[in-house]
Design a protein around this motif. Structure first.
Motif, PDB file in Angstrom:
ATOM      1  N   VAL A   1       2.836  -0.071  -3.736  1.00  0.00           N
ATOM      2  CA  VAL A   1       3.783   0.913  -3.218  1.00  0.00           C
ATOM      3  C   VAL A   1       4.287   0.340  -1.897  1.00  0.00           C
ATOM      4  O   VAL A   1       3.490   0.072  -0.997  1.00  0.00           O
ATOM      5  CB  VAL A   1       3.110   2.276  -2.983  1.00  0.00           C
ATOM      6  CG1 VAL A   1       4.076   3.239  -2.311  1.00  0.00           C
ATOM      7  CG2 VAL A   1       2.578   2.839  -4.284  1.00  0.00           C
ATOM      8  N   VAL A   2       5.589   0.128  -1.782  1.00  0.00           N
ATOM      9  CA  VAL A   2       6.149  -0.479  -0.578  1.00  0.00           C
ATOM     10  C   VAL A   2       6.878   0.586   0.222  1.00  0.00           C
ATOM     11  O   VAL A   2       7.759   1.279  -0.297  1.00  0.00           O
ATOM     12  CB  VAL A   2       7.087  -1.647  -0.928  1.00  0.00           C
ATOM     13  CG1 VAL A   2       7.648  -2.273   0.347  1.00  0.00           C
ATOM     14  CG2 VAL A   2       6.340  -2.712  -1.738  1.00  0.00           C
ATOM     15  N   VAL A   3       6.503   0.707   1.486  1.00  0.00           N
ATOM     16  CA  VAL A   3       7.039   1.730   2.383  1.00  0.00           C
ATOM     17  C   VAL A   3       7.824   1.038   3.488  1.00  0.00           C
ATOM     18  O   VAL A   3       7.282   0.194   4.207  1.00  0.00           O
ATOM     19  CB  VAL A   3       5.897   2.565   3.003  1.00  0.00           C
ATOM     20  CG1 VAL A   3       6.462   3.639   3.933  1.00  0.00           C
ATOM     21  CG2 VAL A   3       5.018   3.168   1.923  1.00  0.00           C
ATOM     22  N   GLY A   4       9.096   1.382   3.632  1.00  0.00           N
ATOM     23  CA  GLY A   4       9.916   0.764   4.660  1.00  0.00           C
ATOM     24  C   GLY A   4      10.474   1.773   5.631  1.00  0.00           C
ATOM     25  O   GLY A   4      11.082   2.768   5.221  1.00  0.00           O
ATOM     26  N   HIS A   5      10.268   1.517   6.924  1.00  0.00           N
ATOM     27  CA  HIS A   5      10.780   2.386   7.986  1.00  0.00           C
ATOM     28  C   HIS A   5      12.064   1.796   8.555  1.00  0.00           C
ATOM     29  O   HIS A   5      12.095   0.636   8.983  1.00  0.00           O
ATOM     30  CB  HIS A   5       9.735   2.521   9.102  1.00  0.00           C
ATOM     31  CG  HIS A   5      10.233   3.249  10.317  1.00  0.00           C
ATOM     32  ND1 HIS A   5      10.329   2.658  11.556  1.00  0.00           N
ATOM     33  CD2 HIS A   5      10.690   4.516  10.477  1.00  0.00           C
ATOM     34  CE1 HIS A   5      10.804   3.534  12.432  1.00  0.00           C
ATOM     35  NE2 HIS A   5      11.030   4.667  11.805  1.00  0.00           N
ATOM     36  N   SER A   6      13.168   2.562   8.547  1.00  0.00           N
ATOM     37  CA  SER A   6      14.422   2.165   9.192  1.00  0.00           C
ATOM     38  C   SER A   6      14.920   0.834   8.616  1.00  0.00           C
ATOM     39  O   SER A   6      15.240   0.763   7.432  1.00  0.00           O
ATOM     40  CB  SER A   6      14.212   2.111  10.704  1.00  0.00           C
ATOM     41  OG  SER A   6      15.431   2.079  11.397  1.00  0.00           O
ATOM     42  N   TRP A   7      14.991  -0.237   9.415  1.00  0.00           N
ATOM     43  CA  TRP A   7      15.368  -1.557   8.887  1.00  0.00           C
ATOM     44  C   TRP A   7      14.482  -1.942   7.712  1.00  0.00           C
ATOM     45  O   TRP A   7      14.960  -2.487   6.711  1.00  0.00           O
ATOM     46  CB  TRP A   7      15.268  -2.583  10.012  1.00  0.00           C
ATOM     47  CG  TRP A   7      15.519  -4.017   9.637  1.00  0.00           C
ATOM     48  CD1 TRP A   7      16.433  -4.488   8.730  1.00  0.00           C
ATOM     49  CD2 TRP A   7      14.863  -5.162  10.191  1.00  0.00           C
ATOM     50  NE1 TRP A   7      16.376  -5.874   8.688  1.00  0.00           N
ATOM     51  CE2 TRP A   7      15.426  -6.306   9.579  1.00  0.00           C
ATOM     52  CE3 TRP A   7      13.861  -5.337  11.146  1.00  0.00           C
ATOM     53  CZ2 TRP A   7      15.012  -7.603   9.894  1.00  0.00           C
ATOM     54  CZ3 TRP A   7      13.454  -6.624  11.472  1.00  0.00           C
ATOM     55  CH2 TRP A   7      14.022  -7.742  10.847  1.00  0.00           C
ATOM     56  N   GLY A   8      13.197  -1.619   7.808  1.00  0.00           N
ATOM     57  CA  GLY A   8      12.303  -1.889   6.689  1.00  0.00           C
ATOM     58  C   GLY A   8      12.709  -1.141   5.436  1.00  0.00           C
ATOM     59  O   GLY A   8      12.528  -1.629   4.315  1.00  0.00           O
ATOM     60  N   GLY A   9      13.288   0.061   5.596  1.00  0.00           N
ATOM     61  CA  GLY A   9      13.792   0.812   4.451  1.00  0.00           C
ATOM     62  C   GLY A   9      14.977   0.131   3.804  1.00  0.00           C
ATOM     63  O   GLY A   9      15.119   0.114   2.579  1.00  0.00           O
TER      64      GLY A   9
END
Length: 246
Positions: free
Chosen positions: A79-87
């Motif tokens: 499960v890959v979780v990305g915040h902001s740029w990571g999203g």
């Protein structure tokens, strides 16, 4: 290969930070997840402990670099979780490296491309990082990511974390953000990949997500853009409940 950290055991969750962040953005979230999961945090190019590779210049390049790093450390079907740029990077992984994940959480982020005025703002920010003192630039940019009720020490902590990044890293991040593709259609066309969107009630930096589908889940925290720092318990609960439903 990107620098990474790992804690816990079980199903693998990969946490990807945002612009001028590092794995330290998730320092409060990791312990709340590592009691049940194998939690991997990455440092994106030019951030934390990772350099900007010579062959990584675009968002598809970044997605490939993330996928290659996960493969190299033996991570499968995470499960890959990305915040902001990571999203934004997670959206690109869904588009060009779908084998690298089983499910995706796009938190305090969105799948749409930048409109022209936002693109110009990214270009202007790059010029500022290249010509002005680092502290002046980040202190001008980061208030938009916090709410009035967020503790002032959280803001100062975020500013301190930005100092793990370099001007090359800021340029790379802002360029890939500015030039990214719109992947809203891609997400709709890949119903085999469950997607969670988490938004903040007071995150003024992100638009409303209007995507709908049986594979799409939406949740909200009472927070600003920096939910991983300011509401880690609420965010961890949302992630756990969603993963348990998969």
């Amino acid at each position: 290969m990107l620098q990474h950290q790992r804690a816990g055991s079980g199903r693998t969750i990969v946490l990807i930070h945002g612009l001028l962040g590092s794995h330290d953005i998730f320092s409060r979230v990791v312990p709340l997840l590592a009691d049940e999961y194998d939690v991997v945090t990455l440092d994106l190019p030019g951030h934390g402990g990772s350099e900007v590779p010579a062959d990584v210049a675009t968002m598809p390049d970044l997605a490939r670099e993330i996928a290659q790093t996960l493969d190299a450390i033996g991570v499968q079907d995470p499960v890959v979780v990305g915040h902001s740029w990571g999203g934004y990077a997670v959206c690109e992984i869904i588009a060009s490296q779908p084998q690298a994940l089983q499910a995706a959480a796009i938190i305090y982020s969105q799948p749409y491309a930048d409109p022209p005025e936002k693109q110009q703002g990214r270009t202007d920010a790059i010029k500022r990082f290249e010509t002005e003192p680092w502290d002046d630039v980040v202190r001008a940019l980061f208030p938009a990511y916090f709410a009035d009720y967020d503790p002032p020490e959280m803001f100062e902590e975020a500013i301190a974390i930005t100092k793990q990044a370099s001007v090359d890293g800021a340029r790379f991040a802002l360029t890939t953000i500015r030039d990214r593709a719109d992947h809203s259609g891609t997400i709709l066309q890949r119903p085999e990949i469950p997607v969670l969107f988490v938004s903040g009630t007071d995150d003024l930096s992100m638009p409303e997500i209007d995507l709908e589908g049986d594979h799409i889940t939406k949740a909200e925290t009472r927070s600003s853009h920096m939910g991983p720092m300011t509401v880690p318990d609420e965010l961890a609960r949302i992630l756990k409940d969603w993963i348990a439903s998969l």
